[in-house]
Enzyme design. Structure first.
Site, mmCIF file in Angstrom:
data_model
loop_
_atom_site.group_PDB
_atom_site.id
_atom_site.type_symbol
_atom_site.label_atom_id
_atom_site.label_comp_id
_atom_site.label_asym_id
_atom_site.label_seq_id
_atom_site.Cartn_x
_atom_site.Cartn_y
_atom_site.Cartn_z
ATOM 1 C CG ASP A 187 7.300 124.119 91.257
ATOM 2 O OD1 ASP A 187 6.262 124.319 90.589
ATOM 3 O OD2 ASP A 187 8.248 123.405 90.860
ATOM 4 C CG ASP B 167 8.532 121.449 86.666
ATOM 5 O OD1 ASP B 167 9.307 121.617 87.627
ATOM 6 O OD2 ASP B 167 7.437 122.033 86.559
HETATM 7 ZN ZN ZN Z 1 9.074 122.708 89.233
#
Ligand code: ZN
Length: 209
Positions: free
Chosen positions: A167, A27
């Site tokens: 997610d 991320d």
């Molecule tokens: Zn992510």
């Protein structure tokens, strides 16, 4: 890997390498598109060097087109960006493809699927956020199931191979339901890294035992 212990990053990566995890989800936050800043290219270099699994990079940034090339060169295998972060996703999708990476288009939970559905045939994967992009450890948003089933239906009706990734807030309490609703890829952060036995937790998340 947002939930990994950055003081022991190499240990966490070795655990991932040994585990049943298929990819490492990375991320990237810029402090503009989302309030947080996660990390940049020096960390990518460590991941690329140490991790034997493909790097699934999730850009939570404005102007993703400015960074696609560098993330591809830094070892990204897949590059995803937010549809709502750009006016027209197509040029960014083409740029990612040109760099030889897999393409992924993402939307936050409050963004209409109209920003996603027209591009299903253009990308390898779509990512439905099941929490708001920006920080780890949030609670799973239940409306995700409905959005997931909707996208699954359109993909199947059109005979597409596009994968659906979920997610945010994924854990052993909702993983099976998500697989059953048509998810192809589940991202888990806190659930794995906060578990007593992360490797076992990954097997449980995959519903392999
Ligand atoms: Zn992510």
């Amino acid at each position: 890997m947002l939930s990994a212990d950055f003081g022991h990053l190499a240990d966490d990566i070795r655990m991932i390498n040994r585990s049943e995890a298929e990819w490492l989800h990375v991320d990237v936050m810029d402090g503009v598109f989302v309030p947080n800043i996660s990390f940049g290219f020096p960390v990518m270099e460590v991941l690329k060097k140490e991790c034997t699994k493909p790097l699934d990079v999730h850009l939570m940034i404005t102007h993703p087109e400015r960074y696609v090339e560098r993330f591809a060169d830094a070892g990204a295998w897949s590059i995803g960006f937010h549809s709502e972060a750009v006016e027209d996703p197509m040029p960014v999708i083409e740029l990612i493809r040109k760099k030889g990476c897999r393409t992924c288009l993402t939307v936050n939970p409050d963004i209409s699927l109209d920003r996603l559905l027209p591009y299903l045939a253009e990308v390898d994967m779509v990512l439905l956020m099941s929490v708001f992009a920006g920080y780890g450890g949030q609670r799973f948003i239940e409306e995700t199931y409905e959005r997931l089933r909707m996208v699954r239906r359109v993909i199947d009706e059109n005979g597409l191979k596009t994968l659906i990734e979920i997610d945010g807030g994924v854990n052993t309490g909702n993983a099976k339901q998500l697989w059953d609703a048509g998810a192809d890829v589940l991202v888990a952060g806190s659930a794995v890294f906060k578990a007593k036995n992360p490797e076992k937790e990954i097997i449980r998340l995959k519903c392999l035992d």
